[in-house]
Design an enzyme around this catalytic site. Structure first.
Site, PDB file in Angstrom:
ATOM      1  N   GLY A  96       0.745  -1.184   0.031  1.00  0.00           N
ATOM      2  CA  GLY A  96       0.054   0.026   0.040  1.00  0.00           C
ATOM      3  C   GLY A  96       0.663   1.163  -0.138  1.00  0.00           C
ATOM      4  O   GLY A  96       2.077   1.193  -0.417  1.00  0.00           O
ATOM      5  N   SER A  97       0.318   2.284   0.449  1.00  0.00           N
ATOM      6  CA  SER A  97       0.987   3.766   0.550  1.00  0.00           C
ATOM      7  C   SER A  97       2.236   3.630   1.535  1.00  0.00           C
ATOM      8  O   SER A  97       1.904   2.784   2.515  1.00  0.00           O
ATOM      9  CB  SER A  97       0.039   4.770   0.635  1.00  0.00           C
ATOM     10  OG  SER A  97      -0.481   4.701   1.953  1.00  0.00           O
TER      11      SER A  97
ATOM     12  N   GLY B 130       1.836   2.401   5.174  1.00  0.00           N
ATOM     13  CA  GLY B 130       3.023   1.349   5.488  1.00  0.00           C
ATOM     14  C   GLY B 130       3.786   1.905   6.604  1.00  0.00           C
ATOM     15  O   GLY B 130       4.244   1.302   7.615  1.00  0.00           O
TER      16      GLY B 130
ATOM     17  N   CYS C 177       2.360  -0.831  -8.954  1.00  0.00           N
ATOM     18  CA  CYS C 177       3.575   0.053  -7.973  1.00  0.00           C
ATOM     19  C   CYS C 177       4.814   0.264  -8.784  1.00  0.00           C
ATOM     20  O   CYS C 177       5.636   1.047  -8.718  1.00  0.00           O
ATOM     21  CB  CYS C 177       3.792  -1.014  -6.835  1.00  0.00           C
ATOM     22  SG  CYS C 177       2.691  -1.263  -5.751  1.00  0.00           S
TER      23      CYS C 177
ATOM     24  N   GLU D 161       5.830  -3.374   0.871  1.00  0.00           N
ATOM     25  CA  GLU D 161       5.970  -3.137  -0.088  1.00  0.00           C
ATOM     26  C   GLU D 161       5.040  -1.911  -0.308  1.00  0.00           C
ATOM     27  O   GLU D 161       3.684  -2.107  -1.009  1.00  0.00           O
ATOM     28  CB  GLU D 161       5.449  -4.494  -1.221  1.00  0.00           C
ATOM     29  CG  GLU D 161       5.939  -4.470  -2.484  1.00  0.00           C
ATOM     30  CD  GLU D 161       5.036  -3.878  -3.787  1.00  0.00           C
ATOM     31  OE1 GLU D 161       5.151  -2.727  -4.020  1.00  0.00           O
ATOM     32  OE2 GLU D 161       4.230  -4.779  -4.010  1.00  0.00           O
TER      33      GLU D 161
HETATM   34  C1  UN1 Z   1       2.309  -4.279  -7.473  1.00  0.00           C
HETATM   35  O1  UN1 Z   1       1.933  -3.131  -8.311  1.00  0.00           O
HETATM   36  O2  UN1 Z   1       2.113  -3.867  -6.431  1.00  0.00           O
HETATM   37  O3  UN1 Z   1       5.632  -6.295 -11.658  1.00  0.00           O
HETATM   38  C2  UN1 Z   1       2.752  -5.389  -8.095  1.00  0.00           C
HETATM   39  C3  UN1 Z   1       4.652  -5.881 -11.906  1.00  0.00           C
HETATM   40  C4  UN1 Z   1       3.577  -6.938 -11.513  1.00  0.00           C
HETATM   41  C5  UN1 Z   1       3.190  -6.905  -9.965  1.00  0.00           C
HETATM   42  C6  UN1 Z   1       3.035  -5.559  -9.541  1.00  0.00           C
HETATM   43  N1  UN1 Z   1       3.963  -8.488 -11.981  1.00  0.00           N
HETATM   44  O4  UN1 Z   1       4.065  -5.106 -12.793  1.00  0.00           O
END
Ligand code: UN1
Length: 514
Positions: free
Chosen positions: A245-246, A250, A301, A267
């Site tokens: 999350g953010s 986090g 992310c 993450e």
């Molecule tokens: C995420 O955005 O939290 O590498 C995970 C990627 C994907 C997973 C992203 N396999 O873009």
């Protein structure tokens, strides 16, 4: 396809009702004690189903269930645990299309990205099955005669997985399938924006568990982060919290868990950049940047949020990129040819427009996009134009993660300068360089190069495979999950020393003669 039809088809196919319980603890809890949450589709803003979420009472139920199950689970060997994950992986293969549809409807992913999400679950299931026969420690040479020293990895116990809306099921499986073969049991708190996906996954997974008489190692407690997330983070019975999350949330999770000396895998945000050198294959880098920046409507992310382009090719690269952005199809993610679907909700659209305005104020020039998009027949949906903004320098907005398809463009003269711009943000998840020059590529991968957890050459910042450890440095939180040896995070390491001799020699030559 007509969305109303799709909606009723999915509910039927996945055996979902409305209202539907959002709590599973060995069975679906009929009357959870929390709030009602509406699952809506960002494609048209319409309701899909009402979910009954939980509060403290339901959370307690889940922990009690997890504690009981753990005892049963620990009676199985790791390869026996792997067998359950193999069966789950097989079932996911069968249900991939159906589950892909719910991901797409609930999060606005395109059809292929929705199915890709489930493929990622299948891949990690395969990985976990192999791993279940490879949970190995090291053996060390002992300085003492007739002694053996080695390390073993034992299960942590109950772990909590808090997931985000953007990868609503695969990130759960990265954590849960690996944790399961290690010997842990899992409590899942899904994002309130993607609960229906979590419920659908749980229906399939628990059916496999029941049919094959395995212990109920997976529980689901949907509810707010403020309540359920906090309860989990503060609970010493939950040995590890894996949080996606953010950065802001986090930090709260991290501090709460640290206070009780629990473990975390964080993450958090990414602010990923690609360096595009004049030595790159131009068409390859254009494709990579376009995918990295626009896939999942910029809500990964790992999304490419910044590009740093060699001044020698700047004009040509940016003009070709503008061409791609102008042509890319934005709209109903279920339609063929559409590459960019909606943002998750109205709040995300607001964040997008605020970021564009701030970038302009900070000296940015919008080269393409910048506005909300309207899609015929989908007035209630949350669409924006994929946007490219030229920036004269690194500014505060370019140091933030905005979960939207906004790409900031910078120009560089030397690779040293490009790397400096690259590393100038607080986040450190993913990175990439496009070049065919060995020296440039190696400089980018050196200790003075990219400061991120993931570094790519001639491919996008987004779209990592499950086989590598996934996660990032700095404000991204430092966690690692998914492949490689990330499984060790779900275990406690025990150093074992065995004396099989007849005497008791002491380490460091210490004498203690009695
Ligand atoms: C995420 O955005 O939290 O590498 C995970 C990627 C994907 C997973 C992203 N396999 O873009």
């Amino acid at each position: 396809m007509d969305l109303t039809k799709l909606r009723s088809e999915i509910l039927k196919e996945l055996n979902l009702s409305s209202p539907n319980s959002g709590i599973y603890a060995g069975g679906w809890v009929k009357k959870p004690s929390g709030k009602k949450v509406e699952s809506t589709s960002p494609i048209d803003g319409n309701n899909i189903a009402t979910i009954l979420t939980g509060s403290k009472e339901d959370y307690e139920l889940a922990v009690k269930k997890a504690e009981k199950t753990l005892v049963e689970w620990l009676k199985l060997t790791p390869p026996q645990r792997g067998e359950l994950i193999r069966l789950i992986g097989n079932e996911l293969r069968k249900q991939k299309k159906k589950l892909g549809k719910i991901v797409s409807l609930e999060t606005g992913k395109t059809t292929v990205e929705g199915e890709g999400e489930i493929q990622e679950m299948i891949d990690i299931a395969d990985f976990a099955v192999g791993l279940s026969r490879q949970l190995h420690g090291l053996q060390m040479a002992s300085e003492r005669l007739d002694h053996r020293m080695y390390e073993q990895y034992l299960p942590l116990g109950i772990i909590g997985v808090i997931t985000s809306f953007n990868f609503p099921s695969s990130v759960w499986s990265w954590n849960s399938f690996i944790a399961a073969v290690v010997g842990d049991v899992v409590i899942w708190k899904p994002s309130s924006k993607a609960i229906l996906t979590a419920i659908s996954v749980m229906k399939i997974v628990t059916k496999v568990i029941k049919e094959n008489n395995y212990p109920e190692i997976f529980t689901l407690v949907s509810g707010s982060g403020g309540e359920i997330g906090n309860l989990m983070s503060a609970d010493p019975r939950v040995k590890l919290i894996s949080f996606t999350g953010s950065v802001k949330s986090g930090r709260v999770v991290s501090e709460t868990v640290a206070k009780r000396f629990g473990k975390t895998i964080l993450e958090l945000g990414g602010n990923n950049a690609s360096i595009v050198s004049s030595r790159a294959n131009l068409s390859l880098s254009l494709k990579g940047v376009a995918f990295g920046a626009m896939a999942t409507a910029g809500q990964r992310c790992t999304t490419t949020r910044r590009i740093i382009v060699d001044e020698k090719i700047y004009g040509e690269f940016v003009s070709k990129l503008k061409g791609i952005y102008t042509k890319v199809k934005v709209g109903n993610p279920r339609d063929d040819g559409v590459l960019v679907g909606p943002l998750i909700d109205g709040g995300a659209v607001k964040n997008f427009t605020t970021a564009v305005e701030r970038a302009k104020k900070e000296g940015g020039k919008v080269l393409v996009g910048g506005k909300r998009a309207t899609i015929k027949g989908l007035d209630g949906g949350f669409y924006v134009q994929p946007t490219v903004i030229e920036m004269p320098k690194v500014t505060p907005i370019t140091c933030e993660e905005t979960f939207a398809p906004i790409l900031y463009v910078f120009k560089y003269k030397t690779l040293d300068e490009a790397i400096k711009i690259h590393n100038s943000v607080p986040q450190g998840l993913s990175s990439s360089i496009y070049t065919n020059d060995l020296m440039e590529e190696e400089q980018f991968l050196s200790s003075l190069g990219s400061d991120c957890g993931l570094a790519n050459v001639n491919t996008a910042t987004a779209g990592a495979e499950i086989g590598g450890a996934f996660g990032g440095e700095k404000d991204t939180g430092g966690g690692r999950e998914s492949g490689s040896d990330a499984w060790k995070n779900y275990a406690r390491r025990q150093t074992v020393t065995i004396n099989w001799g007849k005497d008791i020699p002491l380490a460091q030559g210490v004498k203690f003669d009695i």
